[in-house]
Structure formats: structure tokens, C-alpha cells
Scaffold this motif. Structure first.
Motif, PDB file in Angstrom:
ATOM      1  N   THR A  30       0.636  -1.334  -0.229  1.00 31.65           N
ATOM      2  CA  THR A  30       0.044   0.091  -0.085  1.00 31.65           C
ATOM      3  C   THR A  30       0.941   0.733  -0.042  1.00 31.65           C
ATOM      4  O   THR A  30       0.489   2.033  -0.635  1.00 31.65           O
ATOM      5  CB  THR A  30      -1.268  -0.108   0.901  1.00 31.65           C
ATOM      6  OG1 THR A  30       0.294  -0.370   2.541  1.00 31.65           O
ATOM      7  CG2 THR A  30      -1.478  -1.071   1.279  1.00 31.65           C
ATOM      8  N   GLY A  31       2.143   1.517   0.795  1.00 33.06           N
ATOM      9  CA  GLY A  31       3.108   2.707   0.535  1.00 33.06           C
ATOM     10  C   GLY A  31       2.817   2.811  -0.636  1.00 33.06           C
ATOM     11  O   GLY A  31       3.798   3.802  -1.203  1.00 33.06           O
ATOM     12  N   PHE A  32       3.422   1.787  -1.606  1.00 33.36           N
ATOM     13  CA  PHE A  32       4.246   1.877  -2.911  1.00 33.36           C
ATOM     14  C   PHE A  32       2.821   2.342  -3.512  1.00 33.36           C
ATOM     15  O   PHE A  32       2.980   3.701  -4.310  1.00 33.36           O
ATOM     16  CB  PHE A  32       4.022   1.023  -3.810  1.00 33.36           C
ATOM     17  CG  PHE A  32       5.283   0.874  -2.858  1.00 33.36           C
ATOM     18  CD1 PHE A  32       6.429   0.210  -1.782  1.00 33.36           C
ATOM     19  CD2 PHE A  32       6.459  -0.604  -4.151  1.00 33.36           C
ATOM     20  CE1 PHE A  32       7.371  -0.054  -1.704  1.00 33.36           C
ATOM     21  CE2 PHE A  32       7.427  -1.160  -3.855  1.00 33.36           C
ATOM     22  CZ  PHE A  32       8.519  -0.644  -2.587  1.00 33.36           C
ATOM     23  N   VAL A  33       2.142   2.264  -4.040  1.00 35.77           N
ATOM     24  CA  VAL A  33       0.582   2.329  -3.999  1.00 35.77           C
ATOM     25  C   VAL A  33       0.047   4.275  -4.053  1.00 35.77           C
ATOM     26  O   VAL A  33      -0.205   5.130  -4.474  1.00 35.77           O
ATOM     27  CB  VAL A  33      -0.475   2.258  -4.366  1.00 35.77           C
ATOM     28  CG1 VAL A  33      -2.021   2.429  -4.795  1.00 35.77           C
ATOM     29  CG2 VAL A  33      -0.679   0.163  -4.530  1.00 35.77           C
ATOM     30  N   CYS A  34       0.138   4.463  -2.423  1.00 33.86           N
ATOM     31  CA  CYS A  34       0.088   5.786  -2.492  1.00 33.86           C
ATOM     32  C   CYS A  34       0.827   6.678  -2.620  1.00 33.86           C
ATOM     33  O   CYS A  34       0.937   7.914  -3.128  1.00 33.86           O
ATOM     34  CB  CYS A  34       0.291   5.870  -0.318  1.00 33.86           C
ATOM     35  SG  CYS A  34      -0.947   5.653   0.259  1.00 33.86           S
ATOM     36  N   ASP A  35       2.383   7.148  -2.446  1.00 24.44           N
ATOM     37  CA  ASP A  35       3.562   7.371  -3.793  1.00 24.44           C
ATOM     38  C   ASP A  35       3.128   7.251  -4.568  1.00 24.44           C
ATOM     39  O   ASP A  35       3.498   9.108  -5.405  1.00 24.44           O
ATOM     40  CB  ASP A  35       5.050   6.111  -3.811  1.00 24.44           C
ATOM     41  CG  ASP A  35       5.597   6.118  -1.563  1.00 24.44           C
ATOM     42  OD1 ASP A  35       4.932   7.315  -0.765  1.00 24.44           O
ATOM     43  OD2 ASP A  35       6.144   6.036  -1.398  1.00 24.44           O
ATOM     44  N   ALA A  36       2.454   6.089  -5.541  1.00 24.12           N
ATOM     45  CA  ALA A  36       1.639   6.350  -6.637  1.00 24.12           C
ATOM     46  C   ALA A  36       1.275   7.563  -6.977  1.00 24.12           C
ATOM     47  O   ALA A  36       0.607   8.576  -7.874  1.00 24.12           O
ATOM     48  CB  ALA A  36       2.077   5.538  -7.205  1.00 24.12           C
ATOM     49  N   MET A  37       0.565   7.855  -5.891  1.00 18.15           N
ATOM     50  CA  MET A  37      -0.825   8.576  -5.833  1.00 18.15           C
ATOM     51  C   MET A  37      -0.524  10.011  -5.144  1.00 18.15           C
ATOM     52  O   MET A  37      -1.781  10.804  -4.359  1.00 18.15           O
ATOM     53  CB  MET A  37      -2.073   8.299  -5.472  1.00 18.15           C
ATOM     54  CG  MET A  37      -2.383   7.497  -6.042  1.00 18.15           C
ATOM     55  SD  MET A  37      -4.030   6.729  -5.963  1.00 18.15           S
ATOM     56  CE  MET A  37      -3.857   6.052  -4.340  1.00 18.15           C
ATOM     57  N   ASN A  38       0.865  10.732  -5.141  1.00 26.28           N
ATOM     58  CA  ASN A  38       1.512  11.416  -4.044  1.00 26.28           C
ATOM     59  C   ASN A  38       0.505  11.576  -3.038  1.00 26.28           C
ATOM     60  O   ASN A  38       0.718  12.711  -2.061  1.00 26.28           O
ATOM     61  CB  ASN A  38       0.517  13.100  -5.151  1.00 26.28           C
ATOM     62  CG  ASN A  38       1.096  12.959  -6.591  1.00 26.28           C
ATOM     63  OD1 ASN A  38       2.259  13.196  -6.814  1.00 26.28           O
ATOM     64  ND2 ASN A  38       0.341  13.219  -7.137  1.00 26.28           N
TER      65      ASN A  38
END
Length: 231
Positions: A30-38
Motif C-alpha cells: 500500500t505504501g508504494f500505491v500511495c507514493d504513486a498517488m502523491n
């Protein structure tokens, strides 16, 4: 005299992500996904893993939103008639903590429908049964009080869950760190950004394993006027 409105509204045909879009998020933290959404996209911290979700890896699926309202479960019950295998059912109870939003028997029906997981902004009950069912779930805690099924309720539309407006057809990625929502309109852009995030994470992880001890180069920041020593 005005007629009473229906207690249940069901939207069956909402835009769904493709199998390829969902597959792009499999195994992604989930951390990667959040990073990909600023740096955004996560539901409230109070929504935490329970049962199988405390030990499973990342779970991904299409959101099906059940807008129940406080102390209600009618929408969740109705949603079981329209879900598809691999979906993640979200029960919105407006953050109500006074009753359970779901127990082990309904969770078992979700597993019988081959859902990928369940998320709610309320508590659950029957922890022993939840653990036995084995379907990953995220909730705010435990409360044995019973909900009602009187409505009004809406299925297949959208609702605010954990501080985020979630629409049926969005993608959900959930793991032990929390639950993240990828809006349907941002799926492709997030997938594209995710490749850059993965590359950056791999490079930084290599530095840490190689012995890196500091994130910032303070001397360089001072030289550029971005920082100053005060003693």
C-alpha cells in the motif's frame, strides 16, 4: 399523499477496472500505491486489519460500495447478490461504533462468493468465527452489538469510508499497513507512476543495505542556502 420511497437502491452496472488493471497492483504494498498517488489515498488509520488480514499479503480487487448508514447492514446483505469473484466489499456505516457492521456468518457468505476481502468504517463481531472464515477484513475494532436491516440503503454507488469518497468500480489495495483507494479515473496514471516508485524504492533499498546512514546531505544543503548551522 406522497408514496414512501424504496428502502433499497441497487446499481448493478457501474464501470469496472479491467483484469489487467487489477493485476498491475497484485503484490504491491500500500505504501508504494500511495507514493504513486502523491502520498495520498489511504483510508483512516482506525480501519485496521483483522483475522486473516493480519497475516496475508496485499489484497487487491474492485470496490463494491454498500452504503448502509449508522447501525445498519441492509446494503451489505443486498450487495452479496451483485458482487463478482475478486471484488472487495466496502460497508459504509458513517463511522458508527455502537454496533457491529458485520459478523462471521456474512463474512462467510462473502467468502462463498469468492470475494477478495471486506472493508468497513465500523466494528465487526465474532472474532473466533472471523478467524475461522479466513477472508481478509479491515475494520475499526470489535463490538458484539447487532445492527439493523431497515434501510434506507444503497448498493453499487459511492460513499465516504474512512475519510475518502469511494465509488463502486474503484480499485482497492489493502495490506497490514492499511487500505488504499485508487479512483477509477486515476487507475492508468497510478499504474504508470507505480513503475517509477518501484525503481526509486529498489534503488534506495540498495543504498540502505549497502550501509547508508543518512538520508540528507546537510553540507550540500548548507552550501546551496537551503539549510544553516545555528551553533
Amino acid at each position: 399523499m406522497l408514496e414512501e420511497p424504496p428502502i433499497l437502491r441497487i446499481r448493478r452496472n457501474f464501470p469496472r477496472p479491467t483484469a489487467a488493471q487489477i493485476d498491475a497492483f497484485r503484490g504491491v504494498p500500500t505504501g508504494f500505491v500511495c507514493d504513486a498517488m502523491n502520498g495520498a489515498g489511504s483510508l483512516d488509520t482506525a480501519i485496521a486489519p483483522i483475522g486473516a488480514a493480519t497475516t496475508s499479503g496485499p489484497v487487491v480487487g474492485t470496490a463494491v460500495v454498500a452504503e448502509n448508514g449508522p447501525a445498519e447492514i441492509l446494503a451489505t446483505m443486498a450487495a452479496l447478490s451483485i458482487v463478482q469473484a475478486g471484488d472487495i466489499l466496502l460497508s459504509a456505516v458513517h463511522g458508527h461504533q455502537g454496533t457491529s457492521a458485520c459478523g462471521d456468518l456474512i463474512l462467510g457468505m462473502m467468502k462463498n462468493n469468492d470475494l477478495a476481502g471486506f472493508v468497513t468504517d465500523g466494528p465487526m463481531r465474532d472474532i473466533e468465527g472471523i478467524e475461522e472464515v479466513g477472508l481478509p477484513a479491515w475494520c475499526t475494532g470489535l463490538n458484539p452489538n447487532s445492527p439493523y436491516s431497515k434501510g434506507p440503503a444503497t448498493v453499487g454507488d459511492g460513499a465516504i469510508v474512512g475519510g475518502q469518497y469511494v465509488c463502486s468500480g474503484d480499485i482497492i489495495v489493502a495490506d497490514r499497513s492499511g487500505v488504499v483507494v485508487i479512483p477509477h479515473a486515476k487507475i492508468d496514471a497510478t499504474i504508470k507512476a507505480l513503475e517509477e516508485v518501484k525503481a526509486a524504492e529498489d534503488a534506495f533499498e540498495a543504498k540502505v543495505k549497502g550501509g547508508a546512514k543518512s538520508f540528507l546531505d546537510l553540507d550540500a544543503m548548507v552550501a546551496e542556502g537551503k539549510a544553516v548551522w545555528i551553533d
